[in-house]
Design a protein around this motif. Structure first.
Motif, mmCIF file in Angstrom:
data_model
loop_
_atom_site.group_PDB
_atom_site.id
_atom_site.type_symbol
_atom_site.label_atom_id
_atom_site.label_comp_id
_atom_site.label_asym_id
_atom_site.label_seq_id
_atom_site.Cartn_x
_atom_site.Cartn_y
_atom_site.Cartn_z
ATOM 1 N N GLY A 114 0.782 -1.222 0.000
ATOM 2 C CA GLY A 114 0.000 0.000 0.000
ATOM 3 C C GLY A 114 0.814 1.271 0.000
ATOM 4 O O GLY A 114 0.258 2.368 -0.078
ATOM 5 N N LEU A 135 3.441 5.872 4.495
ATOM 6 C CA LEU A 135 2.922 5.220 3.299
ATOM 7 C C LEU A 135 2.806 6.165 2.102
ATOM 8 O O LEU A 135 2.575 5.721 0.982
ATOM 9 C CB LEU A 135 1.555 4.591 3.584
ATOM 10 C CG LEU A 135 1.519 3.513 4.670
ATOM 11 C CD1 LEU A 135 0.110 2.927 4.787
ATOM 12 C CD2 LEU A 135 2.525 2.409 4.391
ATOM 13 N N THR A 233 -2.794 2.165 12.305
ATOM 14 C CA THR A 233 -2.807 2.052 10.852
ATOM 15 C C THR A 233 -3.277 0.661 10.416
ATOM 16 O O THR A 233 -2.801 -0.356 10.916
ATOM 17 C CB THR A 233 -1.410 2.324 10.276
ATOM 18 O OG1 THR A 233 -1.056 3.673 10.539
ATOM 19 C CG2 THR A 233 -1.386 2.087 8.772
ATOM 20 N N ARG A 235 -4.406 -1.479 6.662
ATOM 21 C CA ARG A 235 -4.512 -1.436 5.210
ATOM 22 C C ARG A 235 -4.916 -2.818 4.709
ATOM 23 O O ARG A 235 -4.236 -3.810 4.978
ATOM 24 C CB ARG A 235 -3.191 -1.005 4.596
ATOM 25 C CG ARG A 235 -3.304 -0.571 3.130
ATOM 26 C CD ARG A 235 -3.019 -1.686 2.156
ATOM 27 N NE ARG A 235 -3.079 -1.250 0.764
ATOM 28 C CZ ARG A 235 -2.773 -2.014 -0.265
ATOM 29 N NH1 ARG A 235 -2.376 -3.262 -0.084
ATOM 30 N NH2 ARG A 235 -2.871 -1.558 -1.503
ATOM 31 N N SER A 257 -8.694 -1.861 -2.403
ATOM 32 C CA SER A 257 -7.780 -1.589 -1.299
ATOM 33 C C SER A 257 -8.359 -0.485 -0.425
ATOM 34 O O SER A 257 -9.055 0.412 -0.917
ATOM 35 C CB SER A 257 -6.391 -1.176 -1.802
ATOM 36 O OG SER A 257 -6.429 0.121 -2.375
ATOM 37 N N SER A 259 -7.014 1.965 2.942
ATOM 38 C CA SER A 259 -5.948 2.337 3.871
ATOM 39 C C SER A 259 -6.494 3.309 4.907
ATOM 40 O O SER A 259 -7.102 4.326 4.548
ATOM 41 C CB SER A 259 -4.777 2.992 3.134
ATOM 42 O OG SER A 259 -4.202 2.098 2.199
ATOM 43 N N GLU A 261 -4.782 5.363 7.803
ATOM 44 C CA GLU A 261 -3.460 5.689 8.340
ATOM 45 C C GLU A 261 -3.613 6.826 9.346
ATOM 46 O O GLU A 261 -3.933 7.953 8.981
ATOM 47 C CB GLU A 261 -2.515 6.100 7.205
ATOM 48 C CG GLU A 261 -1.095 6.327 7.657
ATOM 49 C CD GLU A 261 -0.208 6.810 6.523
ATOM 50 O OE1 GLU A 261 0.954 6.377 6.466
ATOM 51 O OE2 GLU A 261 -0.674 7.617 5.706
#
Length: 862
Positions: A114, A135, A233, A235, A257, A259, A261
C-alpha cells in the motif's frame, strides 16, 4: 500550497541483486503515472491548496511547477507487446539498459503493502523521495525529484495513458498513487535521461517513468493482504482473478484496497480506498484488446505546515488543532485581538464592520500557547484543520494489434476525471453566517480529460521504426470558497473532508477560473542496430498545446484582483506553446563480458501550465490582467538541453556503474513571494538560464557462494550542482535579490544510499540507510535544511502453501528505525526569497517526516 520540482535525470544504475530491500525497496527485473472583514491573511492562505501547488524552485528553479521535457529511450525500441511481456519477468535485481532502469514486482513487494509506489523509485541513485507519512498517502506531503527535476516535470504513463503533472490537486494530471493500486503494478521502467520521444505527456522535461499494470492470471483465484501498523494504521487489499473464461483466453480481475493511516501526533486520520479492474481479450496468438478502470477516493487530514521559526520555537510536534475546536476558536480570537486590533473586553458580541457580529462566547478567550508568541506566524502557527477530499476516475481501452509479422499498431483511448476539495481552517476570516471568528477555506479543483495515442512500429532489417501521435482535451476548473464554522458550543465544527454546507452555502468566493486545453504531439524514432552490441536510437517529437480561458470571477475584498465578479481584473486569455522539432539521440554499446557504455541527448519543451492566482507558477497565476498580457507577448516556453554519458559493468558478483549528466535550463519560471506571511506579494519571474551538472555512481557486491550467496551489499552516491546563470532580480517590490550563482532549492546536492540484504530459501531481511545532504530553503541560499540519515529495517518469511492457502507470507518493517527528526516535504506553499526581500528566508512551507513506526503484513492467495 504545494509545489515541486524535478530535474533532468539519468539513472546510472544497476543496484542489482538486492533481495528483500528496504521499506522503499530495492530489487528489480529484466524488463525489455461577500466580503471578509479580515484584515490579514496568511501567505499560504492563497497558496496552500491552490491548483497544482504553490511556488517551488527545483532543479532548474521554478518554484512551483517545473517545466517538462522528452527524450529518446536509451535502449532499443521494441514493439509495445514485447515491452509489456518483458515487464512480467521477475528478477532479484535492477536491470539497466543505457540510461534506463527496470524495477520489477519483486522490488515493489519489498516495501510495505500500500505504500506510494514512487517510494520504491526513490531508492535509485539520483532520486529523492520524501513524504510526511510513512505510506505516502497524503499527496500534499509527498515529493519526488529525479536529478533535480520535480515531479511536475517528469513524464509518467500507466499502460500508455499519460498521467502528466503529479503535484497535489493538479488539474493537469493524476498522481500514480491515485491512478492504480500499487499491488497491481507489475513493474516500472525509469529513465533518468530524457526518456523516449514516444512517451505521451506534457510534463516530461527530465526523465520518464512508465508504469505497467499486472495482467489477469490464467487460473481463477484470489489474494488478500492485511497490514497492521503503528498509531492504529490498517490497510486491506483483496483481488479476485477470473482465470481464462474460454478458449480465446478472455480473463479479468477486480481489486479493492482500503488504507486507514492515523497521524502520529494528532487524532485525525488519513483514509484512501481504491477499486481497479483489468480486462484482457487475446486476438489470435499475438494481438489483444485491454480495458482498464480505476476509482480512487481519498479523505486525508494533513499534517500542519511548519516554518523554521515554528520548528525552533513551537517544536517539531506542533500540529493542527483538530479535533480541539476550542483551542482553534481561542487562537482565532487571539488573531482578531492582536492582528486586527479588536478591543477585547470579555465574552460577547463585537461589531467588526462586517454586518455580522463577531461572537466570542463564554468559555472562550483570545489565547494561544506561549511558545507560539515567539514564532513569526503567531495565531497562524497551526490552524484548526487542513487536508483534502478527492475523487479520481480513470479508464482506457487499448488495442495492440499485429498487422503483419513486422508491423504492429497500438492505440489507447482513455478518459479521466478529478474532483478535489483542499481545505484549511482560516483563523483570520469571520464566518459571516454564524459570527464565528474562523471559517473553512476550500479550494475546489476539477478536470475532465479525454484523449488517445496511436503508433505504428515497423521492424525492417536492422531498424525498428516507431511513428505515432497523441491528442488530449482537458476541461479544467478551479475555485476558492469560504464556508461557515459554528459559534463554539452551538454545533460540531466542519470536517476538513466535508461536507462544507452544514451551516449554509459558501458565504464568500475568492476566485473562479475555467480553462480548456488541447494538446497535440507527433513523434518519429528509429532504433538502428548497425553491428552486434550497438544500438543507436534517434528521433524527434513535435508538440502544440493551446489553452484558452482564465478568470470568470474574482473578489477584491477577498484579496484577488481589482474588482468583483467578471470585472475582477484577474488573468484571462489564451496562450499557445509550440515546438516543431525536439530531437533526441541515444547510443548504447555492449562490449566484452558485461561492459556497456552509453550516451544520451535530448531537447525538451514544457507547455504553459494552468493554475489560479495565489502563488503557483503559471501565466494565469499572476495578480492582474495587465501582467498576464505582458506574459502573453514576452514569455517564452521553458526548454531544457540534457546530456548524459555513462559506463556500466555487470556480472553475477559485481554490478558497477557511473554516469555524468549536464543540463542547460532556459526560461524556468519562479513564483516569488515576499512580505509578511499574513500579507504576501507574489510574482512570476523568468529565471532565464540555469546550468546543472552532476554524477551518480553505484556498486553492488554479491561475492559469496553457498549459504552466503543471498547476501548483497549495494552502495550509491549522487552529486548534483545546479546554479542560476543569469542576473535576475526576483524581489517583487524593492531590494536587490539577484539569483545569479545561487543553487537549487529542496534537492540535496549529495545523497548516499546503502542497503545490506540477505535471502535464504523463504526468508529474507534487509537494512537500509540513506543520507540526504543539505537542502537550500531560500532562493538567496541564506537558509537551509540540515542533512539527515534515514534507516529502515525489514524481514519477510514465505511459508509457501498451507492447506488451501498459497504463497502465505509474513513481513515486518520498521520505518525510521532510529527515530530521526527530519524535514520531508519542502516548498508546498512556495519558497522564501531571503536576502533583501524582508522575509528573513523563512516561510510556513515545510513538513516534518514521520517518526519511527512499525508495520506487519500477512498475505495469502487462493
Amino acid at each position: 500550497m504545494r509545489t515541486r520540482l524535478l530535474g533532468t535525470a539519468v539513472l546510472g544504475g544497476v543496484i542489482g541483486s538486492v533481495i528483500g530491500a528496504p521499506a522503499f525497496a530495492q530489487t528489480a527485473s529484466d524488463s525489455a503515472t461577500a466580503s471578509t472583514p479580515s484584515a490579514k491573511k496568511p501567505a499560504h492562505a492563497s497558496a496552500r491548496h491552490g491548483a497544482g501547488r504553490a511556488a517551488h524552485p527545483g532543479a532548474a528553479a521554478r518554484a512551483a511547477t517545473p517545466v517538462t521535457a522528452t527524450h529518446v529511450s536509451a535502449r532499443p525500441i521494441v514493439a509495445p507487446r514485447a515491452a509489456e511481456e518483458a515487464v512480467d519477468v521477475v528478477a532479484s535485481h535492477h536491470t539497466s539498459h543505457g540510461a534506463e532502469t527496470s524495477i520489477s514486482r519483486a522490488m515493489l513487494e519489498s516495501q510495505v503493502a500500500g505504500t506510494n509506489i514512487l517510494k520504491a523509485v526513490g531508492q535509485l541513485p539520483g532520486v529523492s523521495f520524501s513524504s510526511s507519512d510513512p505510506l505516502g498517502i497524503d499527496t500534499w506531503g509527498t515529493s519526488v525529484y529525479v536529478r533535480g527535476f520535480f515531479q511536475d516535470s517528469i513524464g509518467m504513463t500507466l499502460d500508455g495513458i499519460p498521467l502528466n503533472d503529479q503535484t497535489y490537486t493538479s488539474v493537469n494530471g493524476v498522481n500514480i498513487a491515485d491512478a492504480w493500486i500499487s499491488d497491481d503494478i507489475q513493474g516500472v521502467e525509469t529513465s533518468q535521461g530524457a526518456g523516449g520521444v514516444d512517451l505521451p505527456g506534457n510534463s516530461s522535461l527530465g526523465g520518464t517513468m512508465r508504469f505497467h499494470t499486472s495482467d489477469p492470471k490464467d487460473k481463477a483465484g484470489a489474494k488478500v493482504s492485511q497490514v497492521f501498523g503503528s498509531y492504529g494504521t490498517l490497510r486491506t487489499y483483496a483481488r479476485v482473478d477470473s482465470g481464462a473464461l474460454n478458449q480465446t483466453g478472455t480473463k479479468f480481475y477486480a481489486a479493492y484496497s482500503r488504507s486507514d493511516e492515523r497521524k502520529y501526533d494528532a487524532d485525525t486520520p488519513g483514509f484512501m480506498q481504491t477499486v481497479n479492474g483489468k480486462f484482457v481479450q487475446p486476438i489470435g496468438h499475438d494481438s489483444r484488446i485491454t480495458a482498464l478502470f480505476n476509482w480512487n477516493d481519498a479523505e486525508v487530514w494533513g499534517y500542519a505546515d511548519k516554518s523554521l521559526s515554528i520548528l525552533k520555537n513551537a517544536g517539531w510536534r506542533t500540529e493542527s488543532w483538530a479535533p480541539n475546536y476550542l483551542g482553534a476558536y481561542n487562537a482565532s480570537a487571539y488573531a482578531w485581538v492582536n492582528d486586527n486590533g479588536l478591543a477585547y473586553t470579555g465574552p460577547g458580541s463585537y461589531d467588526v464592520g462586517s454586518g455580522t457580529p463577531l461572537i466570542l462566547p463564554e468559555g472562550t478567550s483570545p489565547t494561544i500557547p506561549d511558545s507560539w508568541k515567539n514564532t513569526n506566524e503567531g495565531a497562524g502557527t497551526a490552524y484548526y484543520d487542513a487536508g483534502q477530499s478527492t475523487r479520481d476516475y480513470l479508464g482506457s481501452i487499448n488495442a495492440d494489434l499485429a498487422l503483419t509479422n513486422s508491423l504492429r499498431w497500438n492505440t489507447v483511448f482513455y478518459a479521466g476525471a478529478f474532483d478535489g476539495n483542499a481545505t484549511y481552517g482560516d483563523p483570520w476570516t469571520q464566518s459571516l453566517g454564524t459570527g464565528a471568528p474562523l471559517s473553512e477555506e476550500v479550494w475546489k479543483n476539477s478536470y475532465r480529460r479525454f484523449g488517445f495515442t496511436s503508433a505504428f512500429t515497423w521492424h525492417v532489417g536492422h531498424h525498428t521504426i516507431n511513428v505515432g501521435g497523441w491528442y488530449e482535451n482537458n476541461s479544467q476548473r478551479s475555485g476558492l470558497f469560504w464556508y461557515n464554522e459554528p459559534v463554539y458550543g452551538q454545533g460540531a465544527p466542519l470536517k476538513t473532508v466535508g461536507p462544507y454546507t452544514t451551516y449554509g452555502p459558501a458565504f464568500q468566493q475568492g476566485y473562479g477560473f475555467t480553462w480548456n486545453t488541447n494538446t497535440f504531439q507527433f513523434h518519429v524514432m528509429d532504433a538502428w542496430r548497425p553491428v552486434e552490441g550497438l544500438t543507436v536510437t534517434y528521433g524527434f517529437r513535435s508538440m502544440l498545446q493551446t489553452t484558452a480561458g482564465g478568470a470568470d470571477y474574482g473578489n477584491v475584498d477577498a484579496g484577488y484582483g481589482t474588482g468583483v465578479g467578471v470585472d475582477s481584473g484577474l488573468p484571462s486569455g489564451s496562450m499557445t506553446s509550440a515546438a516543431a522539432f525536439l530531437p533526441a539521440v541515444n547510443l548504447d554499446y555492449h562490449f566484452g563480458r558485461g561492459h556497456e557504455v552509453y550516451f544520451d541527448f535530448a531537447e525538451n519543451m514544457r507547455p504553459f501550465m494552468v493554475a489560479p492566482s495565489g502563488g503557483s507558477v503559471s501565466p494565469w497565476a499572476v495578480s492582474s490582467q495587465d501582467a498576464f498580457k505582458d506574459l502573453q507577448h514576452n514569455l517564452p516556453n521553458e526548454r531544457d538541453f540534457t546530456y548524459v554519458v555513462g559506463y556500466r559493468y555487470t556480472s553475477r558478483k559485481i554490478q558497477a556503474s557511473i554516469d555524468g549528466y549536464h543540463s542547460d535550463v532556459y526560461n524556468r519560471l519562479i513564483s516569488a513571494s515576499v512580505g509578511s506571511l499574513n500579507n504576501p506579494i507574489t510574482s512570476v519571474v523568468n529565471s532565464k538560464h540555469a546550468v546543472m551538472w552532476g554524477m551518480d555512481a553505484a556498486l553492488t557486491l554479491q561475492p559469496f557462494e553457498g549459504l552466503a550467496r543471498g547476501l548483497a551489499w549495494t552502495n550509491s552516491i549522487s552529486y548534483n550542482h545546479f546554479t542560476y546563470a543569469d542576473h535576475v532580480n526576483i524581489c517583487p517590490l524593492q531590494g536587490d535579490c539577484d539569483i545569479k550563482g545561487t543553487k537549487m532549492l529542496a534537492y540535496p546536492q549529495v545523497m548516499y544510499k546503502t542497503s545490506l540484504s540477505y535471502e535464504y530459501k523463504g526468508a529474507s531481511a534487509h537494512f537500509d540507510v540513506n543520507y540526504y545532504g543539505k537542502r537550500y530553503f531560500s532562493y538567496m541560499n541564506d537558509t537551509h535544511i540540515a542533512p539527515y540519515w534515514m534507516a529502515n529495517l525489514g524481514a519477510k518469511y514465505r511459508f509457501g502453501n498451507l492447506s488451501v492457502l498459497k504463497n502465505v507470507t509474513l513481513a515486518f518493517e520498521v520505518y525510521n528505525l532510529f527515530n530521526q527528526k527530519y524535514v520531508a516535504m519542502m516548498g508546498e506553499n512556495g519558497f522564501p526569497i531571503g536576502g533583501q526581500s524582508g522575509d528573513g528566508g523563512d516561510y510556513q512551507s515545510l513538513e516534518r517526516g514521520a517518526v519511527r513506526e512499525y508495520f506487519g503484513t500477512i498475505s495469502a492467495e487462493y
